[in-house]
Design a protein around this motif. Structure first.
Motif, PDB file in Angstrom:
ATOM      1  N   ALA A  34       0.828  -1.211   0.000  1.00  0.00           N
ATOM      2  CA  ALA A  34       0.000   0.000   0.000  1.00  0.00           C
ATOM      3  C   ALA A  34       0.856   1.252   0.000  1.00  0.00           C
ATOM      4  O   ALA A  34       0.741   2.106   0.864  1.00  0.00           O
ATOM      5  CB  ALA A  34      -0.928  -0.018   1.208  1.00  0.00           C
ATOM      6  N   LEU A  35       1.721   1.368  -1.012  1.00  0.00           N
ATOM      7  CA  LEU A  35       2.652   2.500  -1.062  1.00  0.00           C
ATOM      8  C   LEU A  35       1.968   3.845  -1.239  1.00  0.00           C
ATOM      9  O   LEU A  35       2.480   4.870  -0.841  1.00  0.00           O
ATOM     10  CB  LEU A  35       3.546   2.309  -2.282  1.00  0.00           C
ATOM     11  CG  LEU A  35       4.972   1.898  -2.058  1.00  0.00           C
ATOM     12  CD1 LEU A  35       5.717   2.018  -3.356  1.00  0.00           C
ATOM     13  CD2 LEU A  35       5.611   2.731  -0.971  1.00  0.00           C
ATOM     14  N   GLY A  36       0.787   3.778  -1.868  1.00  0.00           N
ATOM     15  CA  GLY A  36       0.119   5.029  -2.211  1.00  0.00           C
ATOM     16  C   GLY A  36      -0.538   5.703  -1.018  1.00  0.00           C
ATOM     17  O   GLY A  36      -0.887   6.871  -1.072  1.00  0.00           O
ATOM     18  N   THR A  37      -0.745   4.968   0.060  1.00  0.00           N
ATOM     19  CA  THR A  37      -1.461   5.519   1.207  1.00  0.00           C
ATOM     20  C   THR A  37      -0.478   5.877   2.313  1.00  0.00           C
ATOM     21  O   THR A  37       0.168   5.007   2.869  1.00  0.00           O
ATOM     22  CB  THR A  37      -2.452   4.464   1.762  1.00  0.00           C
ATOM     23  OG1 THR A  37      -3.105   3.854   0.658  1.00  0.00           O
ATOM     24  CG2 THR A  37      -3.456   5.101   2.681  1.00  0.00           C
ATOM     25  N   PRO A  38      -0.377   7.171   2.618  1.00  0.00           N
ATOM     26  CA  PRO A  38       0.589   7.559   3.653  1.00  0.00           C
ATOM     27  C   PRO A  38       0.182   7.043   5.027  1.00  0.00           C
ATOM     28  O   PRO A  38      -1.009   6.910   5.317  1.00  0.00           O
ATOM     29  CB  PRO A  38       0.539   9.091   3.641  1.00  0.00           C
ATOM     30  CG  PRO A  38      -0.313   9.485   2.502  1.00  0.00           C
ATOM     31  CD  PRO A  38      -1.102   8.308   2.063  1.00  0.00           C
ATOM     32  N   PHE A  39       1.149   6.769   5.857  1.00  0.00           N
ATOM     33  CA  PHE A  39       0.884   6.442   7.257  1.00  0.00           C
ATOM     34  C   PHE A  39       2.085   6.882   8.080  1.00  0.00           C
ATOM     35  O   PHE A  39       3.141   7.194   7.533  1.00  0.00           O
ATOM     36  CB  PHE A  39       0.631   4.937   7.442  1.00  0.00           C
ATOM     37  CG  PHE A  39       1.885   4.108   7.434  1.00  0.00           C
ATOM     38  CD1 PHE A  39       2.486   3.726   6.254  1.00  0.00           C
ATOM     39  CD2 PHE A  39       2.481   3.716   8.638  1.00  0.00           C
ATOM     40  CE1 PHE A  39       3.660   2.982   6.249  1.00  0.00           C
ATOM     41  CE2 PHE A  39       3.651   2.959   8.656  1.00  0.00           C
ATOM     42  CZ  PHE A  39       4.237   2.595   7.449  1.00  0.00           C
ATOM     43  N   GLU A  40       1.893   6.900   9.387  1.00  0.00           N
ATOM     44  CA  GLU A  40       2.997   7.264  10.263  1.00  0.00           C
ATOM     45  C   GLU A  40       3.037   6.291  11.427  1.00  0.00           C
ATOM     46  O   GLU A  40       1.991   6.025  12.042  1.00  0.00           O
ATOM     47  CB  GLU A  40       2.812   8.700  10.779  1.00  0.00           C
ATOM     48  CG  GLU A  40       3.963   9.161  11.643  1.00  0.00           C
ATOM     49  CD  GLU A  40       3.953  10.665  11.896  1.00  0.00           C
ATOM     50  OE1 GLU A  40       2.901  11.305  11.740  1.00  0.00           O
ATOM     51  OE2 GLU A  40       5.020  11.202  12.270  1.00  0.00           O
ATOM     52  N   PRO A  41       4.208   5.749  11.755  1.00  0.00           N
ATOM     53  CA  PRO A  41       4.292   4.890  12.936  1.00  0.00           C
ATOM     54  C   PRO A  41       3.935   5.697  14.182  1.00  0.00           C
ATOM     55  O   PRO A  41       4.045   6.923  14.183  1.00  0.00           O
ATOM     56  CB  PRO A  41       5.759   4.462  12.988  1.00  0.00           C
ATOM     57  CG  PRO A  41       6.390   4.934  11.739  1.00  0.00           C
ATOM     58  CD  PRO A  41       5.494   5.943  11.104  1.00  0.00           C
ATOM     59  N   ARG A  42       3.497   5.008  15.222  1.00  0.00           N
ATOM     60  CA  ARG A  42       3.170   5.700  16.475  1.00  0.00           C
ATOM     61  C   ARG A  42       3.982   5.132  17.629  1.00  0.00           C
ATOM     62  O   ARG A  42       4.579   4.079  17.527  1.00  0.00           O
ATOM     63  CB  ARG A  42       1.679   5.540  16.803  1.00  0.00           C
ATOM     64  CG  ARG A  42       0.791   6.165  15.759  1.00  0.00           C
ATOM     65  CD  ARG A  42      -0.630   6.253  16.279  1.00  0.00           C
ATOM     66  NE  ARG A  42      -1.568   6.316  15.169  1.00  0.00           N
ATOM     67  CZ  ARG A  42      -2.877   6.275  15.318  1.00  0.00           C
ATOM     68  NH1 ARG A  42      -3.412   6.171  16.532  1.00  0.00           N
ATOM     69  NH2 ARG A  42      -3.677   6.324  14.272  1.00  0.00           N
ATOM     70  N   ARG A  43       3.921   5.811  18.725  1.00  0.00           N
ATOM     71  CA  ARG A  43       4.552   5.402  19.992  1.00  0.00           C
ATOM     72  C   ARG A  43       6.021   5.008  19.743  1.00  0.00           C
ATOM     73  O   ARG A  43       6.732   5.703  19.022  1.00  0.00           O
ATOM     74  CB  ARG A  43       3.730   4.281  20.638  1.00  0.00           C
ATOM     75  CG  ARG A  43       2.271   4.735  20.829  1.00  0.00           C
ATOM     76  CD  ARG A  43       1.487   3.819  21.736  1.00  0.00           C
ATOM     77  NE  ARG A  43       0.869   2.708  21.054  1.00  0.00           N
ATOM     78  CZ  ARG A  43      -0.187   2.042  21.505  1.00  0.00           C
ATOM     79  NH1 ARG A  43      -0.748   2.381  22.644  1.00  0.00           N
ATOM     80  NH2 ARG A  43      -0.685   1.051  20.838  1.00  0.00           N
ATOM     81  N   GLN A  44       6.456   3.876  20.318  1.00  0.00           N
ATOM     82  CA  GLN A  44       7.874   3.520  20.215  1.00  0.00           C
ATOM     83  C   GLN A  44       8.250   2.980  18.829  1.00  0.00           C
ATOM     84  O   GLN A  44       9.389   2.580  18.598  1.00  0.00           O
ATOM     85  CB  GLN A  44       8.246   2.496  21.292  1.00  0.00           C
ATOM     86  CG  GLN A  44       8.008   2.987  22.705  1.00  0.00           C
ATOM     87  CD  GLN A  44       8.655   4.342  22.948  1.00  0.00           C
ATOM     88  OE1 GLN A  44       9.857   4.491  22.801  1.00  0.00           O
ATOM     89  NE2 GLN A  44       7.848   5.333  23.291  1.00  0.00           N
ATOM     90  N   SER A  45       7.292   2.948  17.919  1.00  0.00           N
ATOM     91  CA  SER A  45       7.620   2.548  16.544  1.00  0.00           C
ATOM     92  C   SER A  45       8.152   3.722  15.735  1.00  0.00           C
ATOM     93  O   SER A  45       8.607   3.523  14.601  1.00  0.00           O
ATOM     94  CB  SER A  45       6.388   1.955  15.852  1.00  0.00           C
ATOM     95  OG  SER A  45       6.034   0.732  16.467  1.00  0.00           O
TER      96      SER A  45
END
Ligand code: ADP
Length: 487
Positions: free
Chosen positions: A452-463
């Motif tokens: 799913a390269l087209g959909t941005p995401f951001e890791p959270r917490r200690q990730s």
């Protein structure tokens, strides 16, 4: 183990010497100092050496990246940048075989799997190149500018993909780059940079400084000539890098760190046998060595029998063995250090859970570890809370859905999750309630999530932090500039 049918292709024997050195300002550069040994994970034997770049080479690479940034690279414009990146993609497409063999040799990735993933590299470049023109449009009046010289530090688990996923958005945004690959997998990064130069990327746009984390990595992280730093690796190393990054200057960071991602099987899916190959893949692909591996399995009470039976059957399709053999789907762990780490967690599993091996390792000297289940591991114990980076899946039962969600979200990490559930709305609601960056919701039991390269995401917490994917993943390596005209 050395069946003649499995020897390396002719060009690899011996490997081109340039792959043992850094790639700075468009050419191979020997650091002339200490060397680091490479160990073949399939045999445990040392087979070659490469440079510890050290501080002088990092200085040279940063200076080269600066001169390229203020020179040609910032002048050529988005269309020309996209064209050069596409030319690089074409060279990579021609070199899939060499890159795949390097991964097999350096980190024991099964050759078939390495080929398949690397073949997607040119598509990744094409995708990001196609977004460059959109980057230059701005709805709010600000103009996005490249940051300048970016430093990147990458891990070993997918040597080529790790470099491309990091480097391509950085270069697409108009920055230049100094990248330190893992000491387990320096050569594919060097080959990628060599291919970039052959494709016409100007000298200094992509520099590679091989070496250890504590010498070359630390020098890069602390370097005041770096305008931004991107790290992919373990959370603990991420902490050290954040500290080092601020020792001589301040710079923005992106941190893609560890994970302990759950896969939650909802009651309406537990009796569907087609889910188990997907559950196995999500947990054990690459011998469990990937940050987004789904290494905690949560099933409804009474579901353990289905888990054991389903995953045993699935394991039969994942032969463990010599990574040079195209039939192998699970290779050895990448290093002796990783092997020791996994053995430590296996010992904990024996003490705190019911251990169930899913298949057996070959009778060979390499760093092999069979996939195992740890049934009933305690929620607050190491098997459920810590990233293992190996083929050990903790399995827990839950009572009701509230408990399932609570257990799934009870983690210091926040990278990903998978929900197996037939009711799209119910599964979607659970997905939205989890504190993770990316959720796969699998509604049809035999369906599999794509890349799913087209959909941005951001890791959270200690990730970690920092947006990955899509246009936002390129914009993350730019900075907005306001130019206010008066009069
Ligand atoms: P692993 O322990 O599995 O190798 P790491 O997260 O330690 O994973 O490694 C990821 C990357 O970080 C590698 O390129 C490694 O060399 C680098 N690295 C490790 N320690 C440091 C450090 N102190 N400073 C900078 N880079 C480091």
């Amino acid at each position: 183990m050395n069946s003649p049918a499995l020897t390396l292709p002719a060009w690899d024997s011996p490997l081109p010497e340039a792959l043992d050195h850094g790639w700075i300002h468009g050419e191979s550069r020997s650091a002339g100092g200490p060397l680091i040994a490479s160990i073949n994970p399939a045999t445990g034997e040392a087979w070659g050496n490469f440079d510890e770049s050290g501080e002088p080479a990092v200085d040279a690479a940063v200076a080269s990246a600066r001169s390229a940034f203020v020179g040609e690279w910032s002048r050529i414009g988005g269309d020309a940048r996209a064209a050069l990146l596409l030319a690089w993609a074409a060279r990579i497409a021609e070199a899939v075989e060499q890159l795949a063999w390097l991964e097999t040799l350096e980190v024991g990735r099964p050759i078939g799997d390495a080929r398949a993933l690397i073949a997607q590299g040119p598509l990744l470049i094409g995708f990001y190149a196609s977004l460059i023109s959109a980057l230059e449009e701005s709805a709010d009046g600000a103009v996005r500018r490249a940051r300048g010289v970016v430093g990147a530090i990458t891990p070993w688990n997918f040597p080529t993909a790790n470099v491309l996923i990091r480097a391509v958005p950085i270069l697409a945004a108009g920055n230049t780059l100094v990248l330190k690959p893992s000491e387990l997998s320096p050569r594919s990064a060097v080959l990628l940079a060599q291919l970039a130069s052959e494709a016409g990327l100007p000298p200094g746009v992509l520099n590679i400084v091989p070496g250890s984390g504590h010498v070359t990595g630390a020098a890069l992280a602390a370097h005041p000539g770096i305008d931004m730093l991107a790290f992919t690796g373990s959370t603990r190393t991420g902490q050290a890098i954040i500290q080092a990054s601020a020792s001589r200057s301040i710079k923005p960071l992106t941190m893609e760190c560890g994970g302990k991602s759950p896969q939650l099987v909802l009651p309406d899916m537990i009796d569907q046998p087609e889910i188990w190959p997907g559950v196995f893949h999500a947990a054990f692909w690459n011998t469990g060595q990937w940050c987004s591996a789904r290494t905690r399995l949560l099933v409804p009470k009474g579901g353990l029998e289905a888990v054991v039976e389903g995953l045993r059957m699935a394991a039969a399709d994942w032969p463990i063995g010599d990574p040079r053999d195209p039939a192998t789907r699970l290779g050895p762990l990448a290093s002796g250090k990783q092997y020791e780490t996994v053995q430590g967690y296996r010992e904990i599993a024996r003490q705190t859970a019911r251990v169930m091996p899913l298949s057996a390792v070959p009778d060979a000297d390499g760093f092999y570890a069979a996939p195992e289940l740890a049934l009933g591991a305690p929620q607050d114990g190491a098997l459920v809370q810590q990233e293992i980076f190996g083929p050990l899946l903790s399995v827990q039962e839950y009572g009701d859905l509230d408990e399932a969600v609570r257990l799934a979200d009870d983690s210091a990490y926040g990278l990903g999750a998978t929900i197996w559930g037939a009711d799209r709305d119910a599964a979607g609601r659970i997905a939205a309630s989890l504190s993770v960056g990316s959720v796969d919701v699998i509604v049809a039991p035999a369906a599999r999530p794509g890349l799913a390269l087209g959909t941005p995401f951001e890791p959270r917490r200690q990730s970690g932090f920092g947006i990955e994917g899509g246009l936002a993943g390129i914009a993350a390596f730019t900075t907005p500039q306001a130019i206010n005209h008066a009069g």
